[in-house]
Design a protein around this motif. Structure first.
Motif, PDB file in Angstrom:
ATOM      1  N   TRP A 190     -25.963  22.465  10.966  1.00 34.32           N
ATOM      2  CA  TRP A 190     -24.813  22.960  10.188  1.00 34.32           C
ATOM      3  C   TRP A 190     -23.505  22.676  10.934  1.00 34.32           C
ATOM      4  CZ3 TRP A 190     -21.627  27.129  11.816  1.00 34.32           C
ATOM      5  CH2 TRP A 190     -20.678  27.541  10.868  1.00 34.32           C
ATOM      6  N   ALA A 191     -23.519  22.943  12.246  1.00 34.42           N
ATOM      7  CA  ALA A 191     -22.305  22.751  13.052  1.00 34.42           C
ATOM      8  C   ALA A 191     -21.902  21.277  13.078  1.00 34.42           C
ATOM      9  CB  ALA A 191     -22.531  23.282  14.468  1.00 34.42           C
ATOM     10  N   ILE A 192     -22.884  20.398  13.270  1.00 36.99           N
ATOM     11  CA  ILE A 192     -22.577  18.963  13.347  1.00 36.99           C
ATOM     12  C   ILE A 192     -22.045  18.461  12.001  1.00 36.99           C
ATOM     13  CG2 ILE A 192     -23.613  16.663  13.631  1.00 36.99           C
ATOM     14  CD1 ILE A 192     -25.351  17.960  15.854  1.00 36.99           C
ATOM     15  N   GLU A 193     -22.670  18.918  10.935  1.00 33.15           N
ATOM     16  CA  GLU A 193     -22.163  18.538   9.601  1.00 33.15           C
ATOM     17  C   GLU A 193     -20.710  18.977   9.423  1.00 33.15           C
ATOM     18  OE1 GLU A 193     -24.743  20.019   6.454  1.00 33.15           O
ATOM     19  OE2 GLU A 193     -26.464  19.301   7.634  1.00 33.15           O
ATOM     20  N   ASN A 194     -20.352  20.041  10.121  1.00 32.11           N
ATOM     21  CA  ASN A 194     -18.979  20.552  10.002  1.00 32.11           C
ATOM     22  C   ASN A 194     -18.074  20.075  11.139  1.00 32.11           C
ATOM     23  OD1 ASN A 194     -18.627  22.506   7.599  1.00 32.11           O
ATOM     24  ND2 ASN A 194     -20.651  22.979   8.428  1.00 32.11           N
ATOM     25  N   GLY A 195     -18.484  18.964  11.749  1.00 34.62           N
ATOM     26  CA  GLY A 195     -17.601  18.311  12.715  1.00 34.62           C
ATOM     27  C   GLY A 195     -17.733  18.749  14.167  1.00 34.62           C
ATOM     28  N   CYS A 196     -18.732  19.554  14.494  1.00 37.29           N
ATOM     29  CA  CYS A 196     -18.845  20.026  15.882  1.00 37.29           C
ATOM     30  C   CYS A 196     -19.495  18.992  16.788  1.00 37.29           C
ATOM     31  CB  CYS A 196     -19.690  21.297  15.953  1.00 37.29           C
ATOM     32  SG  CYS A 196     -18.840  22.717  15.324  1.00 37.29           S
ATOM     33  N   THR A 197     -19.022  18.963  18.017  1.00 41.29           N
ATOM     34  CA  THR A 197     -19.666  18.137  19.036  1.00 41.29           C
ATOM     35  C   THR A 197     -20.239  19.019  20.147  1.00 41.29           C
ATOM     36  OG1 THR A 197     -17.498  17.993  20.080  1.00 41.29           O
ATOM     37  CG2 THR A 197     -18.176  16.120  18.697  1.00 41.29           C
ATOM     38  N   HIS A 198     -19.707  20.232  20.256  1.00 43.77           N
ATOM     39  CA  HIS A 198     -20.062  21.119  21.366  1.00 43.77           C
ATOM     40  C   HIS A 198     -20.522  22.485  20.863  1.00 43.77           C
ATOM     41  CE1 HIS A 198     -17.651  18.155  23.484  1.00 43.77           C
ATOM     42  NE2 HIS A 198     -17.997  18.692  24.647  1.00 43.77           N
ATOM     43  N   TYR A 199     -21.121  23.236  21.764  1.00 49.25           N
ATOM     44  CA  TYR A 199     -21.376  24.651  21.490  1.00 49.25           C
ATOM     45  C   TYR A 199     -20.886  25.459  22.684  1.00 49.25           C
ATOM     46  CZ  TYR A 199     -25.349  24.634  24.719  1.00 49.25           C
ATOM     47  OH  TYR A 199     -26.123  24.534  25.844  1.00 49.25           O
ATOM     48  N   THR A 200     -20.587  26.696  22.454  1.00 47.04           N
ATOM     49  CA  THR A 200     -20.206  27.559  23.577  1.00 47.04           C
ATOM     50  C   THR A 200     -20.675  28.986  23.342  1.00 47.04           C
ATOM     51  OG1 THR A 200     -18.371  28.503  24.865  1.00 47.04           O
ATOM     52  CG2 THR A 200     -17.909  28.028  22.565  1.00 47.04           C
ATOM     53  N   HIS A 201     -21.092  29.627  24.410  1.00 46.05           N
ATOM     54  CA  HIS A 201     -21.319  31.071  24.342  1.00 46.05           C
ATOM     55  C   HIS A 201     -19.940  31.708  24.479  1.00 46.05           C
ATOM     56  CE1 HIS A 201     -25.876  31.494  25.192  1.00 46.05           C
ATOM     57  NE2 HIS A 201     -25.614  30.674  24.204  1.00 46.05           N
ATOM     58  N   TRP A 202     -19.603  32.518  23.521  1.00 44.07           N
ATOM     59  CA  TRP A 202     -18.252  33.097  23.434  1.00 44.07           C
ATOM     60  C   TRP A 202     -18.376  34.559  23.839  1.00 44.07           C
ATOM     61  CZ3 TRP A 202     -16.019  36.559  19.638  1.00 44.07           C
ATOM     62  CH2 TRP A 202     -14.627  36.514  19.526  1.00 44.07           C
ATOM     63  N   PHE A 203     -17.748  34.942  24.950  1.00 49.90           N
ATOM     64  CA  PHE A 203     -17.956  36.315  25.434  1.00 49.90           C
ATOM     65  C   PHE A 203     -16.654  36.973  25.869  1.00 49.90           C
ATOM     66  CE2 PHE A 203     -17.960  35.247  30.026  1.00 49.90           C
ATOM     67  CZ  PHE A 203     -18.178  33.883  29.961  1.00 49.90           C
ATOM     68  N   GLN A 204     -16.751  38.257  26.159  1.00 48.70           N
ATOM     69  CA  GLN A 204     -15.557  39.047  26.452  1.00 48.70           C
ATOM     70  C   GLN A 204     -15.629  39.688  27.825  1.00 48.70           C
ATOM     71  OE1 GLN A 204     -15.102  41.687  23.033  1.00 48.70           O
ATOM     72  NE2 GLN A 204     -15.703  39.987  21.730  1.00 48.70           N
ATOM     73  N   PRO A 205     -15.281  38.906  28.863  1.00 46.96           N
ATOM     74  CA  PRO A 205     -15.313  39.477  30.210  1.00 46.96           C
ATOM     75  C   PRO A 205     -14.303  40.606  30.317  1.00 46.96           C
ATOM     76  CG  PRO A 205     -14.186  37.355  30.221  1.00 46.96           C
ATOM     77  CD  PRO A 205     -14.740  37.554  28.842  1.00 46.96           C
ATOM     78  N   MET A 206     -14.283  41.260  31.474  1.00 47.05           N
ATOM     79  CA  MET A 206     -13.441  42.454  31.584  1.00 47.05           C
ATOM     80  C   MET A 206     -11.959  42.127  31.714  1.00 47.05           C
ATOM     81  SD  MET A 206     -16.004  45.007  33.575  1.00 47.05           S
ATOM     82  CE  MET A 206     -16.734  43.916  34.759  1.00 47.05           C
ATOM     83  N   THR A 207     -11.583  40.874  31.546  1.00 49.24           N
ATOM     84  CA  THR A 207     -10.169  40.514  31.521  1.00 49.24           C
ATOM     85  C   THR A 207      -9.519  40.969  30.216  1.00 49.24           C
ATOM     86  OG1 THR A 207     -10.810  38.398  30.565  1.00 49.24           O
ATOM     87  CG2 THR A 207     -10.383  38.428  32.923  1.00 49.24           C
TER      88      THR A 207
END
Ligand code: ADP
Ligand code: MG
Length: 694
Positions: free
Chosen positions: A55-72
């Motif tokens: 699905w991501a590639i069909e929508n133009g993605c080349t990468h993936y990332t874990h998206w998280f919320q550090p204590m910053t």
């Protein structure tokens, strides 16, 4: 503009997309994980990962990332391409279940408050299937939690999820006594986000805005917000086109953006979504802040999320509208037609009142940051004293219950008379607005108004969920096994209201009388971050979070240190920036302008022209410039004497007691000079330039 229903969620791997792309059994298994929190099978994860990747590639993605919320307090991401080399030297796109479920970013550059010194440097991210993956900048973003090697949490999402579990568990215990058995009790939030816009070219010329997010100098503009012509006013074209683009980006990301308007101060605005679960609301609010900043750039603007970009002008907050409801859709804070006989509602209301009174300090410290200190208690934002506003109707109910007087007839719904026949008859809300209250009941939810605009809402909701869970837990202890639940519950309600009535205040929270009255009532008034944060590690707070499995003791302690360090770092940067601006920009400008005047006076006098007034003015300029140099030296001395090796709280205290006052003194002189130095000589844009040029 596209049709909203068509674009909404187009960049989200949401339920319809999952259903369309996953085998039925996989979809159902994943749905069970999302709804009931059951563990995810690794085979299921493989199938989901593959479908997500396609699905991501069909929508133009080349990468993936874990998206998280550090204590910053901001989000973090590390992008990996999907590519996998093959034997013939080409690549194929691959994404395994393992890569979806777990990641291992280097934890060493994120704040851990010393956790890493004691434990391993490794950090792990773990997929949160309850918050959908989405596409941003050609990357598939997977919302994750962030933990250390030994399981200590290093982020804001994990404790938020834990607090949601805690309140669900305790609320269910209470509801069970009332003969109800919901699958889950969910805490919901709708955060209203305030922000300022400023022209990017002007912003670039202000080192303070650039480096600290707020102005460290600046005299008041001739026109402030006294005309009240900006609030809800017509939105300017440039701002409107910015807002449209923000809406569209956020809708594509599945954020329920609903409301937008001008705020009280010039160049100040607000955006608000429709509420969702606290976890998703927190993720979406992070995305909202990110999109606001990004889109502003495309319009030659900068979005300021700082709580107080301009002194003397309203600051920016984030109103946290919070409620709890069952997975079956019952809002537990809905009073119904006759709140006085709605025992279950009264019990949940009493739980919130008790929670806020018992843990006012913890609630206060959850909004404590260097930026928000400029806002709270500044006669425009809620005071630093935590109190609850209930509104007339509930206030009367509480009065009856506490005093034991006969209840009056349930108030019939009131209607507004417009006096114009062709206009519709308007039903009145049972609660009016009290914008001065930090924690106000607004009909079916509580609105917590103290949070700062730049804050992640995770920390705040961790606290609200946990303190209310604790109150509910105590109620459940008393109710379980009791035969006549209704009378026992009423007994608890009355007892709780009697004990905690002091936290209820319906008057003007900005007034000096309230400060005195609150002191008489024994309510804490924690004015600054440094006053508030130590309560996080009080025994009462440590045991609260430990009991509900939200933070271990170590986690609470480390978080306190991180927050205190953030405070010190913020002020340190401000101090150095103020010094740089004063020395390199303001002082040279003042010297030059003074020289111009002095030379002018000297020349005129040399040919016999008498200019006593101009001479006075030149003298005043010289004196103020002298004073400026003196204030610079004083702040320099503070900067040079920053102690090392002190505890986090002592260091923060140093900044509060020394740096802030010295910066204030320097500013006062500089701002006075600004008002008498020629605009041509003044080295950077003024408040008028910044506030009225968008
Ligand atoms: P205000 O009138 O306070 O400016 P807004 O309409 O701007 O209010 O925002 C109110 C927020 O409260 C919205 O995000 C809305 O979705 C949210 N809200 C409404 N009902 C609930 C509820 N039951 N629980 C949590 N949030 C809610
Ligand atoms: Mg509001």
């Amino acid at each position: 503009m596209s049709n909203v229903a068509e674009i909404f969620g187009s960049k989200v791997f949401n339920l319809p997309t999952m259903q369309e792309r996953l085998p039925k059994a996989t979809y159902e298994s994943l749905l069970k994980t999302i709804n009931e929190g059951t563990a995810l099978d690794s085979k299921v994860a493989d199938v989901v990962a593959n479908a997500m990747k396609d699905w991501a590639i069909e929508n133009g993605c080349t990468h993936y990332t874990h998206w998280f919320q550090p204590m910053t307090g901001v989000t973090a991401e590390k992008h990996d391409a999907f590519i996998q080399p093959t034997e013939d030297g080409t690549v194929i796109n691959e994404f395994s279940g393992k890569e979806l479920v777990m990641g291992e970013p280097d934890a060493s550059s994120f704040p851990s408050g010393g956790l890493r010194a004691t434990f391993e440097a490794r950090g792990y991210t773990a997929w949160d299937p309850t918050s959908f993956a989405f596409i941003k900048d050609n990357s598939l973003c997977i919302p994750t939690t962030f933990l250390s090697y030994t399981g200590e949490v290093l982020d804001k999402k994990t404790p938020l999820l834990r607090s949601m579990d805690a309140i669900s568990k305790e609320a269910k215990r209470v509801l069970y006594c009332f003969g109800k058995n919901p699958a889950k009790v969910i805490s919901y939030v709708g955060p209203e986000q305030e922000y300022f816009l400023v022209d990017k070219e002007l912003w670039k010329q202000r080192k303070d805005l650039l480096l600290t997010g707020r102005t460290l100098f600046g005299a008041m503009p001739a026109k402030g917000q006294e005309l009240e012509d900006h609030y809800f006013g017509q939105i300017k074209e440039r701002v409107s086109s910015f807002m449209k683009e923000v809406d569209e980006e956020l809708w594509r990301l599945g954020v329920y953006n609903k409301t937008k308007h001008n705020e009280v101060a010039p160049a100040q605005h607000e955006v608000a979504p429709i509420f969702s679960t606290t976890n998703i609301a927190a993720d979406h609010n992070q995305l909202t802040m990110e999109v606001l900043k990004k889109v502003a750039g495309r319009h030659g603007l900068v979005c300021l999320l700082h709580e107080k970009p301009y002194e003397g002008i309203n600051g920016s907050g984030k109103h946290n509208n919070w409620s709890i409801g069952t997975s079956e859709g019952e809002n537990l804070l809905k009073p119904g037609k006759d709140p006085e006989s709605n025992t279950q509602f009264l019990l949940f209301l009493a739980a919130v009142i008790k929670a806020v009174d018992d843990y006012a300090e913890v609630l206060r410290l959850a909004v404590a940051t260097a930026g928000n200190d400029h806002r709270l208690g500044a006669n425009e934002a809620p005071p630093a004293i935590v109190s609850i506003y209930l509104g007339e109707q509930l206030e009367a109910v509480v009065e009856h219950l506490v005093s034991g007087t006969e209840s009056t007839e349930a108030k019939a719904a009131a209607y507004l008379e417009t006096g114009v026949e062709s206009l519709p008859v308007l039903k009145k809300d049972s609660t009016d607005r009290n914008r001065t209250s930090p924690f106000a009941f607004t009909g079916n939810r509580f609105e917590f108004r103290m949070p700062g605009a730049a804050q992640s809402i995770s920390g705040i909701n961790i606290v609200i969920n946990t303190i209310v869970a604790e109150a509910l837990s105590q109620f459940a202890d008393q109710l379980e096994g009791v035969e006549d639940v209704t009378s026992k519950a009423m007994e608890i309600v009355i007892d709780t209201l009697k004990k905690h009535k002091r936290i209820i205040f319906n008057g003007n929270g900005y007034s000096d009388e309230w400060v005195e009255e609150a002191a008489r009532r024994g309510l804490p008034n924690l004015k600054t971050t440094v006053d508030a944060l130590p309560y996080f590690v009080s025994e009462k707070s440590l045991s609260l979070f430990e009991k509900h499995g939200v933070f271990t003791r170590v986690e609470t302690e480390t978080r306190t240190d991180i927050m205190l360090e953030d405070y010190s770092k913020a002020i340190n940067i401000e101090m150095l920036t103020a010094l740089e601006m004063a020395k390199q920009e303001i002082l040279p400008a003042c010297l030059e302008y003074t020289k111009f005047m002095v030379d002018d006076v000297a020349k005129k006098e040399s040919i016999g022209i008498s200019v006593p007034n101009e001479k006075d003015q030149a003298k005043k300029l010289s004196e103020l410039t002298e004073s400026l140099i003196q204030k610079i030296s004083a702040l320099d001395a503070v900067a040079e004497a920053v102690p090392s090796g002190l505890s986090a709280v002592d260091t923060a205290t140093y900044y509060k007691d020394n740096a802030l006052p010295a910066m204030g003194d320097l500013r006062t002189v500089a701002d006075t000079l600004e008002t008498i130095v020629s605009k041509e000589y003044w080295p950077f844009p003024t408040y008028t330039d910044l506030l009225y040029n968008i």
